[in-house]
Design a protein around this motif. Structure first.
Motif, PDB file in Angstrom:
ATOM      1  N   ARG A 145       0.858  -1.183   0.000  1.00 57.41           N
ATOM      2  CA  ARG A 145       0.000   0.000   0.000  1.00 57.41           C
ATOM      3  C   ARG A 145       0.893   1.231   0.000  1.00 57.41           C
ATOM      4  O   ARG A 145       1.739   1.389   0.864  1.00 57.41           O
ATOM      5  CB  ARG A 145      -0.860  -0.019   1.254  1.00 57.41           C
ATOM      6  CG  ARG A 145      -2.002   0.933   1.231  1.00 57.41           C
ATOM      7  CD  ARG A 145      -3.126   0.424   2.131  1.00 57.41           C
ATOM      8  NE  ARG A 145      -2.628  -0.251   3.306  1.00 57.41           N
ATOM      9  CZ  ARG A 145      -2.551   0.311   4.516  1.00 57.41           C
ATOM     10  NH1 ARG A 145      -2.911   1.544   4.712  1.00 57.41           N
ATOM     11  NH2 ARG A 145      -2.102  -0.382   5.543  1.00 57.41           N
ATOM     12  N   TYR A 190       3.075  -2.771  -5.994  1.00 54.45           N
ATOM     13  CA  TYR A 190       2.014  -2.202  -5.167  1.00 54.45           C
ATOM     14  C   TYR A 190       0.670  -2.440  -5.843  1.00 54.45           C
ATOM     15  O   TYR A 190       0.552  -2.321  -7.060  1.00 54.45           O
ATOM     16  CB  TYR A 190       2.212  -0.696  -4.979  1.00 54.45           C
ATOM     17  CG  TYR A 190       3.371  -0.375  -4.065  1.00 54.45           C
ATOM     18  CD1 TYR A 190       3.203  -0.338  -2.692  1.00 54.45           C
ATOM     19  CD2 TYR A 190       4.640  -0.126  -4.579  1.00 54.45           C
ATOM     20  CE1 TYR A 190       4.255  -0.078  -1.850  1.00 54.45           C
ATOM     21  CE2 TYR A 190       5.707   0.146  -3.753  1.00 54.45           C
ATOM     22  CZ  TYR A 190       5.510   0.176  -2.377  1.00 54.45           C
ATOM     23  OH  TYR A 190       6.557   0.427  -1.547  1.00 54.45           O
ATOM     24  N   GLU A 192      -2.267  -1.201  -3.988  1.00 51.24           N
ATOM     25  CA  GLU A 192      -3.167  -0.203  -3.401  1.00 51.24           C
ATOM     26  C   GLU A 192      -2.453   1.141  -3.288  1.00 51.24           C
ATOM     27  O   GLU A 192      -1.313   1.212  -2.837  1.00 51.24           O
ATOM     28  CB  GLU A 192      -3.618  -0.665  -2.004  1.00 51.24           C
ATOM     29  CG  GLU A 192      -4.561   0.323  -1.350  1.00 51.24           C
ATOM     30  CD  GLU A 192      -5.221  -0.203  -0.083  1.00 51.24           C
ATOM     31  OE1 GLU A 192      -5.499  -1.418   0.008  1.00 51.24           O
ATOM     32  OE2 GLU A 192      -5.455   0.606   0.825  1.00 51.24           O
ATOM     33  N   GLN A 194      -2.955   5.217  -1.979  1.00 52.06           N
ATOM     34  CA  GLN A 194      -3.760   6.206  -1.273  1.00 52.06           C
ATOM     35  C   GLN A 194      -3.321   7.602  -1.713  1.00 52.06           C
ATOM     36  O   GLN A 194      -2.186   8.010  -1.443  1.00 52.06           O
ATOM     37  CB  GLN A 194      -3.598   6.046   0.231  1.00 52.06           C
ATOM     38  CG  GLN A 194      -4.435   7.073   0.978  1.00 52.06           C
ATOM     39  CD  GLN A 194      -4.810   6.634   2.383  1.00 52.06           C
ATOM     40  OE1 GLN A 194      -4.415   5.574   2.838  1.00 52.06           O
ATOM     41  NE2 GLN A 194      -5.569   7.453   3.064  1.00 52.06           N
TER      42      GLN A 194
END
Ligand code: 5AD
Ligand code: SF4
Length: 462
Positions: A145, A190, A192, A194
């Protein structure tokens, strides 16, 4: 002598990610990261000043470090307290030799040279950056993430908030550099991402493409290999319907929105200069309720803002009932330097703020307990993050940002970490979910199950 550094981070995800960028830059400059102050030649505190308590933490640390400085360790205060207090930090903690705010991190290598040359008062306090701090040397800690900054600074002027003073005016990155970074993240494994910004909704591509936030969000969600995209933080004033449309259209966009309301009273919202009424906020909640996938909504609440009457406070409690948030962060109003609300009369006594925050938390706990129980029996798709050996349990996160502890037939260590799998919810407490893993094999390569029900508790480092 080998240069080693220890870095401690306070504050929000923006700060956590700044630390990753600063760490990458230091490593690129020949430093080695160490886990303790004792081993370090350089100690960095990446600070937060959102509330008085956060600010005091760094001064406590510095109070205890004077002797280390006498032994030749270099102390650096960076981040929001650095920007806010500036040169005053040298007066308060004379053993500090670098004070730099986040808008100056691009100049970090140059500041390190000055330190090396023996300069004991190195500063980076100007808001001269016209662009976001875009460094190729980011050292990310989580292998699955990743944080990705899309906009820095804030152009709002909420009357209680230091952020416009500590992080300066808004600067958006170009959409090309954001997409590029997302592709590089996907290439290195990766799944995910944000997206980060103080106010992601006011993202505006500075290049000729002129993308808005919804367009960028959708594009990041279409980068091959990326399965989940989250974003934080949203300001209700700039939270527009196309964002919901994008979530509806693209299952890779997580069905979780953190939309801080701060207060349920329009009168208090006015005094906070939030630029929306309770009704306008509720209109945005309605959009989310009408979305195709159930969207988890989380929020921030401030209690005890100057002039908040018992009726105003009741309006906040009523709003909690009306919205039924997945989870909230609640704070006692803390007067901050430079902010407009400092001059407001009718400050609420601390005991009263304590009473109100306890009532808010109690109300929310009851709401969450009810919601969580209603989830028992549903199936979630989770991204597996950790294995707790002692408990024999895995921990994963749902699209709606809920963590869930679960058992799985193949409890053999780290095999599942980073994969996606289905988990049946079998137990619920006010703030936790437990379950059992269903798939024998990880669901690598499948798309997110759009019909999975879930609830969320957003994790913020504060
Ligand atoms: N006092 C208390 N809480 C604050 N926040 C921001 N400034 C203050 C303050 N002066 C809270 C808001 C914001 C969250 C990050 O911190 O709720 O959304
Ligand atoms: Fe703290 Fe705000 Fe700075 Fe984040 S931006 S570290 S919350 S003061």
């Amino acid at each position: 002598m080998e240069k080693t550094f220890y870095i401690e981070t306070f504050g929000c995800q923006m700060n956590v990610h700044d630390t990753e960028k600063v760490t990458g830059t230091l490593v690129q400059q020949g430093f080695r990261q160490v886990d303790t102050i004792e081993e370090a030649s350089h100690v960095f505190y990446n600070t937060c000043s959102i509330r008085d308590k956060a600010e005091q933490k760094v001064f406590n640390r510095l109070q205890h470090s004077k002797r280390d400085a006498a032994k030749g360790k270099v102390f650096a205060v960076i981040g929001c307290v650095a920007q806010q207090e500036g040169q005053k930090i040298f007066d308060r903690a004379p053993h500090v030799s670098l004070v730099a705010g986040s808008a100056s991190y691009a100049r970090l290598p140059e500041m390190l040279v000055q330190l090396e040359a023996g300069n004991k008062r190195v500063t980076g306090l100007a808001f001269d950056a016209t662009e976001a701090f875009d460094t190729p040397f980011t050292r990310r800690d989580n292998p699955h993430r990743a944080y990705l900054t899309i906009i820095e600074g804030c152009d709002k002027a909420c009357s209680y908030c230091v952020v416009p003073f500590t992080r300066g005016p808004e600067r958006s990155r170009t959409s090309a550099s954001v997409i590029d970074e997302a592709k590089r993240l996907a290439d290195s494994g990766y799944t995910e991402i944000q997206l980060l910004g103080q106010n992601v909704n006011s993202y505006r591509d500075p290049s000729r493409d002129s993308w808005d936030f919804a367009t960028l969000l959708d594009a990041v969600g279409r980068v091959p290999g990326i399965r989940r995209v989250r974003f934080t933080t949203s300001h209700p004033r700039d939270f527009h319907k196309p964002i919901i449309d994008a979530i509806d259209a693209n299952p890779n966009l997580c069905n979780h929105v953190h939309l801080p309301v701060q207060s349920g009273s329009t009168k208090v919202l006015d005094a906070m200069r939030r630029l929306y009424t309770r009704e306008q906020y509720m209109e945005r909640i309605e959009w989310m309720r009408n979305a195709k996938r159930p969207i988890a909504i989380t929020s921030d609440i401030i209690v005890g803002f100057p002039g908040e009457t018992e009726d105003d406070f009741q309006a906040t409690l009523d709003l909690l009932e009306e919205v039924q948030y997945e989870s909230i962060f609640s704070f006692k109003y803390s007067p901050r330097p430079n902010t407009a609300s400092l001059t407001l009369g009718d400050q609420i006594p601390d005991e009263e703020k304590t009473r109100r925050i306890m009532m808010v938390q109690e109300r929310q706990r009851a709401i969450q307990a009810k919601r969580n129980v209603s989830l028992v029996g549903t199936i979630e798709e989770v991204n597996v993050e950790a294995y707790h050996e002692a408990a024999g349990q895995w921990m994963g996160r749902t699209s709606r940002n809920r963590t869930i502890n679960f058992r799985h037939a193949n409890d053999d260590g780290s095999r599942l970490i980073g994969t996606y799998m289905h988990v049946r919810v079998t137990g619920a407490g006010p703030s936790s979910l437990s379950g059992e893993g269903l798939s024998e094999q990880p669901l690598l390569g499948e798309s997110v199950a759009p019909d999975a029900e879930g609830i969320s508790s957003s994790a913020r480092v504060m």
